[in-house]
Write an enzyme that holds these catalytic residues in place. Structure first.
Site, PDB file in Angstrom:
ATOM      1  N   SER A 159       0.853  -1.198   0.000  1.00 56.91           N
ATOM      2  CA  SER A 159       0.000   0.000   0.000  1.00 56.91           C
ATOM      3  C   SER A 159       0.882   1.238   0.000  1.00 56.91           C
ATOM      4  O   SER A 159       2.002   1.203   0.536  1.00 56.91           O
ATOM      5  CB  SER A 159      -0.887   0.016   1.244  1.00 56.91           C
ATOM      6  OG  SER A 159      -1.526   1.281   1.373  1.00 56.91           O
ATOM      7  N   TYR A 172      -1.015  -0.310  10.510  1.00 54.82           N
ATOM      8  CA  TYR A 172      -1.297  -0.703   9.127  1.00 54.82           C
ATOM      9  C   TYR A 172      -0.129  -0.271   8.238  1.00 54.82           C
ATOM     10  O   TYR A 172       0.409  -1.068   7.463  1.00 54.82           O
ATOM     11  CB  TYR A 172      -2.603  -0.061   8.640  1.00 54.82           C
ATOM     12  CG  TYR A 172      -2.940  -0.383   7.206  1.00 54.82           C
ATOM     13  CD1 TYR A 172      -3.448  -1.632   6.860  1.00 54.82           C
ATOM     14  CD2 TYR A 172      -2.750   0.556   6.191  1.00 54.82           C
ATOM     15  CE1 TYR A 172      -3.756  -1.935   5.534  1.00 54.82           C
ATOM     16  CE2 TYR A 172      -3.048   0.263   4.866  1.00 54.82           C
ATOM     17  CZ  TYR A 172      -3.564  -0.984   4.542  1.00 54.82           C
ATOM     18  OH  TYR A 172      -3.861  -1.281   3.236  1.00 54.82           O
TER      19      TYR A 172
HETATM   20  N1  LIG Z   1      -8.902  -0.752  -0.891  1.00 53.62           N
HETATM   21  C1  LIG Z   1      -7.861   0.068  -0.847  1.00 53.62           C
HETATM   22  O1  LIG Z   1      -8.022   1.308  -0.965  1.00 53.62           O
HETATM   23  C2  LIG Z   1      -6.471  -0.484  -0.668  1.00 53.62           C
HETATM   24  C3  LIG Z   1      -5.384   0.404  -0.798  1.00 53.62           C
HETATM   25  C4  LIG Z   1      -4.093  -0.075  -0.631  1.00 53.62           C
HETATM   26  C5  LIG Z   1      -3.884  -1.402  -0.357  1.00 53.62           C
HETATM   27  N2  LIG Z   1      -4.933  -2.254  -0.227  1.00 53.62           N
HETATM   28  C6  LIG Z   1      -4.643  -3.666   0.089  1.00 53.62           C
HETATM   29  O2  LIG Z   1      -5.313  -4.484  -0.839  1.00 53.62           O
HETATM   30  C7  LIG Z   1      -5.553  -5.756  -0.247  1.00 53.62           C
HETATM   31  C8  LIG Z   1      -6.988  -6.180  -0.517  1.00 53.62           C
HETATM   32  O3  LIG Z   1      -7.846  -5.290   0.176  1.00 53.62           O
HETATM   33  P1  LIG Z   1      -9.289  -4.873  -0.345  1.00 53.62           P
HETATM   34  O4  LIG Z   1      -9.314  -3.399  -0.370  1.00 53.62           O
HETATM   35  O5  LIG Z   1      -9.666  -5.615  -1.541  1.00 53.62           O
HETATM   36  O6  LIG Z   1     -10.170  -5.282   0.941  1.00 53.62           O
HETATM   37  P2  LIG Z   1     -11.221  -6.459   1.190  1.00 53.62           P
HETATM   38  O7  LIG Z   1     -12.321  -6.372   0.194  1.00 53.62           O
HETATM   39  O8  LIG Z   1     -11.569  -6.354   2.643  1.00 53.62           O
HETATM   40  O9  LIG Z   1     -10.370  -7.777   0.924  1.00 53.62           O
HETATM   41  C9  LIG Z   1      -9.570  -8.388   1.892  1.00 53.62           C
HETATM   42  C10 LIG Z   1      -9.531  -9.879   1.611  1.00 53.62           C
HETATM   43  O10 LIG Z   1      -8.614 -10.502   2.504  1.00 53.62           O
HETATM   44  C11 LIG Z   1      -9.218 -11.694   3.020  1.00 53.62           C
HETATM   45  N3  LIG Z   1      -8.650 -11.972   4.331  1.00 53.62           N
HETATM   46  C12 LIG Z   1      -8.688 -11.170   5.430  1.00 53.62           C
HETATM   47  N4  LIG Z   1      -8.099 -11.799   6.464  1.00 53.62           N
HETATM   48  C13 LIG Z   1      -7.695 -13.015   5.999  1.00 53.62           C
HETATM   49  C14 LIG Z   1      -7.044 -14.124   6.609  1.00 53.62           C
HETATM   50  N5  LIG Z   1      -6.697 -14.132   7.898  1.00 53.62           N
HETATM   51  N6  LIG Z   1      -6.790 -15.214   5.834  1.00 53.62           N
HETATM   52  C15 LIG Z   1      -7.147 -15.242   4.538  1.00 53.62           C
HETATM   53  N7  LIG Z   1      -7.764 -14.212   3.916  1.00 53.62           N
HETATM   54  C16 LIG Z   1      -8.040 -13.128   4.653  1.00 53.62           C
HETATM   55  C17 LIG Z   1     -10.730 -11.379   3.056  1.00 53.62           C
HETATM   56  O11 LIG Z   1     -11.534 -12.554   2.961  1.00 53.62           O
HETATM   57  P3  LIG Z   1     -12.055 -13.363   4.256  1.00 53.62           P
HETATM   58  O12 LIG Z   1     -12.624 -12.343   5.197  1.00 53.62           O
HETATM   59  O13 LIG Z   1     -13.072 -14.304   3.700  1.00 53.62           O
HETATM   60  O14 LIG Z   1     -10.861 -14.076   4.807  1.00 53.62           O
HETATM   61  C18 LIG Z   1     -10.882 -10.558   1.790  1.00 53.62           C
HETATM   62  O15 LIG Z   1     -11.102 -11.399   0.677  1.00 53.62           O
HETATM   63  C19 LIG Z   1      -5.195  -5.618   1.232  1.00 53.62           C
HETATM   64  O16 LIG Z   1      -3.912  -6.160   1.463  1.00 53.62           O
HETATM   65  C20 LIG Z   1      -5.177  -4.113   1.444  1.00 53.62           C
HETATM   66  O17 LIG Z   1      -4.342  -3.730   2.507  1.00 53.62           O
HETATM   67  C21 LIG Z   1      -6.225  -1.816  -0.385  1.00 53.62           C
END
Ligand SMILES: NC(=O)c1ccc[n+]([C@@H]2O[C@H](COP(=O)([O-])OP(=O)(O)OC[C@H]3O[C@@H](n4cnc5c(N)ncnc54)[C@H](OP(=O)(O)O)[C@@H]3O)[C@@H](O)[C@H]2O)c1
Length: 264
Positions: A159, A172
């Protein structure tokens, strides 16, 4: 040479076919991970979907198979070494050696450090950093075997928060800074074996559940920001990953930032 002698059009680098590639995407139950998994499957890869919620993974897998793709649902918790080891065995039994790993699972808590329960901070590091370590460690033998004969990629979703100073995001940001550092060092260790390693640093991405656990007030602030910027849709992150992994084998994009044009 004068300008007139230069070719008028540049030939695009030839994209590598994704058919026959075997991918695993963590955090594929929603948001960025679901979009990347769906896109890689549409490109022709066989894709294993890993997250904790089986029902959500099955929905993503159904979308993939309905459009002719190949998906395997692998419910697992990235914080558990045993769970990840079982997933590695399942993926190997069904697909063989992985050649494309996307470590994307993550969570975010936004609270001033002093106010956050210690458990939340531990959990953030466990999922965001230890999860990447667990999954990479479990699948590295397969990636190494694959790299000996074919294009092989490791992509870690970090990120921009890993570089920025954002009050409320100390743990984070620290977890993501560690993921980026880990990724860049892994690249140095694995480049000689032909494993391409990419540190992917998104800014604000829309269409994900990352802010769903936030308190209502903070959630509506995030939603407002996602609308006014506007946030980058998950499909654009998936498009970028698709581009990265389809480069010719000798071309690696080590570090990428993707963020809304208006986000500073
Ligand atoms: N959205 C943004 O603006 C943004 C910006 C920068 C970086 N990111 C990064 O992008 C990545 C994806 O995030 P997202 O925005 O798509 O959020 P999201 O929709 O909440 O996706 C997170 C995913 O991680 C899984 N997860 C969480 N804990 C887990 C565990 N213990 N074991 C296995 N799977 C797990 C969740 O599924 P389950 O709950 O079913 O396990 C979910 O599929 C993250 O690493 C986040 O930090 C996001």
């Amino acid at each position: 040479m004068v300008a007139a002698d230069l070719p008028r059009t540049r030939r695009p680098a030839e994209a590598v076919a994704m058919t026959n590639r075997i991918a695993l995407v963590t955090g594929a139950a929603s948001g960025i991970g679901a979009a990347i998994a769906t896109r890689l499957a549409a490109d022709g890869a066989s894709v294993a979907l890993l997250a904790r919620r089986r029902d959500r993974l099955e929905k993503v897998a159904a979308q993939i198979t309905e459009t002719g793709g190949t998906a395997l649902v692998v419910p697992a918790d990235v914080t558990s070494e045993e769970s990840v080891a079982a997933a590695a065995t399942e993926v190997h039994d069904r697909f063989g050696d992985l050649d494309l790993l996307v470590n994307n699972a993550g969570l975010m808590r936004v609270v001033p450090f002093a106010d956050g329960p210690l458990d939340d901070w531990r959990r953030t590091v466990d999922v965001n950093l230890t999860g990447v370590i667990n999954v990479t460690h479990a699948f590295l033998p397969a990636l190494r075997r694959s790299a000996a004969t074919r294009t092989t990629d490791l992509i870690n979703v970090s990120s921009i928060a890993g570089e920025r100073i954002n009050p409320g995001m100390a743990t984070y940001g620290a977890s993501k800074a560690a993921v980026s550092h880990l990724t860049r060092t892994l690249r140095a260790e694995l480049a000689g074996e032909g494993i391409r390693v990419t540190d992917l640093e998104p800014g604000m991405i829309g269409g994900t559940e990352l802010a769903d656990s936030f308190p209502t007030e903070l959630q509506s602030m995030v939603n407002d920001l996602r609308t006014t910027l506007p946030a980058v849709p998950v499909s654009e992150v998936a498009e970028l990953v698709s581009y990265v992994v389809s480069r010719p084998r000798n071309v690696n994009l080590p570090r990428l930032i993707i963020q809304p044009s208006k986000e500073v």
